[in-house]
Structures are given as C-alpha cells and as structure tokens.
Design an enzyme around this catalytic site. Structure first.
Site, PDB file in Angstrom:
ATOM      1  N   GLU A 279      -7.092  -0.247   2.006  1.00 51.20           N
ATOM      2  CA  GLU A 279      -5.992   0.339   1.240  1.00 51.20           C
ATOM      3  C   GLU A 279      -5.293   1.441   2.030  1.00 51.20           C
ATOM      4  O   GLU A 279      -4.066   1.606   1.947  1.00 51.20           O
ATOM      5  CB  GLU A 279      -6.517   0.894  -0.084  1.00 51.20           C
ATOM      6  CG  GLU A 279      -7.119  -0.142  -1.017  1.00 51.20           C
ATOM      7  CD  GLU A 279      -6.146  -1.268  -1.363  1.00 51.20           C
ATOM      8  OE1 GLU A 279      -4.926  -0.995  -1.395  1.00 51.20           O
ATOM      9  OE2 GLU A 279      -6.595  -2.405  -1.581  1.00 51.20           O
ATOM     10  N   ASP A 362      -6.504  -5.824   6.570  1.00 50.71           N
ATOM     11  CA  ASP A 362      -7.875  -6.275   6.787  1.00 50.71           C
ATOM     12  C   ASP A 362      -8.332  -5.967   8.212  1.00 50.71           C
ATOM     13  O   ASP A 362      -9.458  -5.497   8.442  1.00 50.71           O
ATOM     14  CB  ASP A 362      -7.995  -7.783   6.531  1.00 50.71           C
ATOM     15  CG  ASP A 362      -7.996  -8.133   5.044  1.00 50.71           C
ATOM     16  OD1 ASP A 362      -8.137  -7.211   4.216  1.00 50.71           O
ATOM     17  OD2 ASP A 362      -7.848  -9.327   4.726  1.00 50.71           O
TER      18      ASP A 362
END
Length: 420
Positions: A279, A362
């Site tokens: 995030e 990611d």
C-alpha cells in the site's frame, strides 16, 4: 413511439442479461493453466474442496450481478425520461419554490429516491448472497444504516455538482463542459483531502492501532518510504465483513495508514508488513496523483462527448424524451445515463492502468520486505477469506479487475528473483 422504444429497450436488456448469464455460468474458462498446476498459485494447493466450490459460486454470482446491475441503471434513467417522470419532477420543484437552487434540490431528491428504490432489489440480493457466503457480517439494520448514510452523502455531493453544472449550462451553452472540467480539478483534490477525515468515519470507527509493536514496525516502513504518518489507524470492519484490506489514503497532512481489524486478526505480522509495504508503494510511486491525472483526462474527454451527445439527442429526440432543452434540470437523467455508459466503456483502460500499478506495488513490497513466503501466504489468505476467483474470465478481468488476478500475483511473486 414511446411504447415501441420502451419495448426495444427491455428486449435488448433481457438479451444482454441472458448472454452474460450464459457467458459466466456456462462458457467462461476459469481453469488453471497446466503450467501452474501444483504451484502456490493453484487454489487446490491452499483451498479445501468446499472452499474451491464456494469461491467459484460466489464469484460467478457477484460477476453476474455486476454485469446485470450496470445497464439496469441506464434502463431506469431511460424510462424516467421516456415516461415523462423527469418532467413531472421538474414541474413539482418549480411549483414548490421560485429559487433555482431549491428547485434543483427538490428535483434531485425525488430523482435520487426513485432510482434508489428501483435498484434496491438488486442491492438487497447482492447483500443477501454476501451474507449467505459469510462475506458480509452485517445485520439488515446495520446494512440499511450504511445505505441511508450513503444515500445522503451521495445526495449532498450530487446536489453540489448538479447545481454548479446546470448553472454553467445556463451561462454558457457551448462551453459549459470545459468550465465544469476546470472546476472538477480542485474539487477532486479537495475530496481526497476531506474523505479520510470527514466521510470515512461516518461509516466506521477509526482509532490508533492497539498493537504498538506492530505500529512501530509499520511506521518504520513508512519512514523508509518517506510517508508523513505519525499513527497507524485500525478500523472495525469485522462488524460488517470477513474480507481483508489495508490502505494508505489522503494527501499531505491528511495522509492515513489504515488496517482493517479483520486483516489484523487473520494475517501474521510478516504478512501484514508485506501488505502495508504494498500500500505504501502507491504513495511512493505517486499512483494517487497519476490516478487523478488519468481521471481528469477521461473527465475532459467524457464531458466534451456528453455535451455533443446531449445536444444531438435533445435536438433529434427531445420531444420523445420529454426534454425541452439541454440546460433544463429534466435533462439530468440523460446526463447520468451518458455518464454511466462512458464510464463503463472506459473500464478496460482504467482497469488496465490500475493493474499495472498494482503489479508495481507488489514488486516494491517484495523489494522492501524481501519476504516472498509472507507475500504468497497473504494473497492465499485474501483469496480464502474473500472467496476470490483465482483465475477470472477474461471479460470479467477487463471490466471489473483493478488488481491482477490472484493467479497472476502469486505466480509472479513465487517466480520473483530479487537479484534480477
């Protein structure tokens, strides 16, 4: 003529729904590629037989409801125009008040209420299925409370937007779309600044993370990422869902790192740290601002197209649709219909960009934490708790998926070489 158009619209919608039903439940291919069978991305390696069945069932139902719901809204707006309901609402508003702002509010309230009542059955069906599959944990009363809050928040925002929009139409029949777009720029930034502090707390309670050791580790990651956060917030989402989530929201001094309590309850610490690093990547790589820039670019093109289409439609079919002019408030359902169609049409592009950003996030998280096992286990648990479809059909991926499929995310991480 109106009855003929209504019949055609219903037939087209029913044929569309039948095609989508056939695609999702009969023809769509969701099988795992042979090369990935037996890997960490294969759901048979981390889901039991019952979870595999429930995942496919629940995902198919959700996908079908989404595909049926979206054009149903367009159909409602079309019938509101065709049956003269929009003109009736306008006349009511004019008869009640001589003030244009008040007329807009009265008209918008009745339009919002009617459309909400019309789509409520589909929303209730969605809620019921979510409850049946143990994703949604809200009671009907709690769910309705959120629905009512959402109705009034949407009404307030729409009242502000529509009042300004139709005032601009009155002032400039040719360039209203451009002025509306220019005003949308500061409004978008203001909304991002306000939402974490004023809007989100209307739905849930936010409070500082209780686990101070975990908070310190998350803030250490945030410091490495140059995110100006002094606290990590926990939100009590377990009252309404079993799904997991975490996010970084807001801009500037209003930036917030937020964890759902379901995430805290179901993931291990190293898995939570990977999720938070993911995030944080969105903040570091300016995905929020890139998203706003993309949104504003699409809004520019969309408003220009809507202005052209509204002028053409009102000129050619205004009498049939009971619209006397573009700048009358009774044309609002047409504006909303066209907006919905264009947003739906833009989904493949916007979702593609979002999936690219999620892939980048990611990678960033793996580089920051260096923990592939935690990342894989976190995504497997996200799949299990949310009954996510590991390998969704291609059409669903284009139209719905803002993130890569779990098949793609897990296989990418499993094969990631940090020395490459």
């Amino acid at each position: 003529m109106a009855r003929k158009w209504a019949g055609y619209a219903v037939i087209i919608y029913l044929v569309y729904v039948a095609c989508m039903y056939g695609y999702i439940f009969w023809f769509a291919d969701t099988s795992i590629p042979q090369a990935l069978k037996g890997t960490a991305a294969d759901p048979q390696t981390f889901l039991n037989a019952r979870e595999l069945v429930l995942s496919e069932e629940y995902s198919n139902i959700r996908n079908f409801i989404f595909l049926a719901y979206t054009p149903f809204e367009w159909l409602i707006y079309f019938f509101i125009l065709l049956c003269g309901v929009s003109r009736v609402f306008e006349r009511w508003a004019v008869s009640i008040s001589k003030w244009r702002v008040a007329q807009t509010g009265i008209y918008l309230f009745w339009l919002s209420l009617l459309t909400y009542i019309a789509v409520f059955p589909i929303q209730y069906i969605s809620y019921t299925f979510s409850r049946a599959y143990n994703i949604n944990t809200q009671s009907f009363g709690a769910w309705m409370k959120d629905e009512i809050i959402g109705f009034w928040i949407n009404f307030a925002l729409m009242f502000l937007i529509v009042s300004v929009l139709y005032w601009l139409m009155k002032k400039s029949s040719k360039k209203w779309w451009l002025y509306a777009w220019l005003l949308s720029v500061p409004f978008s930034f203001l909304l991002m600044f306000v939402q974490p502090v004023w809007i989100d707390p209307l739905y849930n309670d936010f409070y500082p993370l209780k686990n101070k050791q975990l908070e310190e580790k998350i803030l250490t990651l945030a410091d490495r990422a140059d995110i100006p956060a002094e606290h990590v917030y926990e939100v009590n989402k377990s009252e309404e869902t079993n799904a997991l989530n975490a996010y970084v929201t807001g801009v500037g001094a209003n930036s917030r790192i937020v964890l759902w309590d379901t995430t805290l309850n179901k993931l291990q610490e190293d898995e939570i740290l990977f999720i938070m690093a993911h995030e944080m990547a969105h903040y570091v790589e300016k995905h929020i601002y890139i998203g706003i820039a993309g949104y504003l670019a699409l809004t520019f093109v969309g408003l220009w197209l809507i202005s052209r289409l509204m002028n053409y439609i009102v000129e050619r079919w205004g009498k049939l649709l009971k619209i006397s002019a573009v700048d009358t408030i009774s044309s609002l359902p047409l504006f909303l219909l066209l907006t919905g169609v264009l947003l739906f049409a833009s989904n493949p592009l916007s979702n593609y960009v979002s999936r690219y950003q999620e892939t980048r996030a990611d990678r960033y998280a793996i580089e920051m934490t260096g923990d592939q096992d935690a990342a894989i286990h976190a995504f497997q648990e996200l799949t299990r708790t949310g009954l996510s479809q590991v390998h969704p059909p291609l059409l669903i991926k284009w139209l719905r998926y803002t993130h890569p499929s779990m098949l793609e995310r897990i296989s990418t991480i499993e094969n990631y070489d940090k020395d490459e």
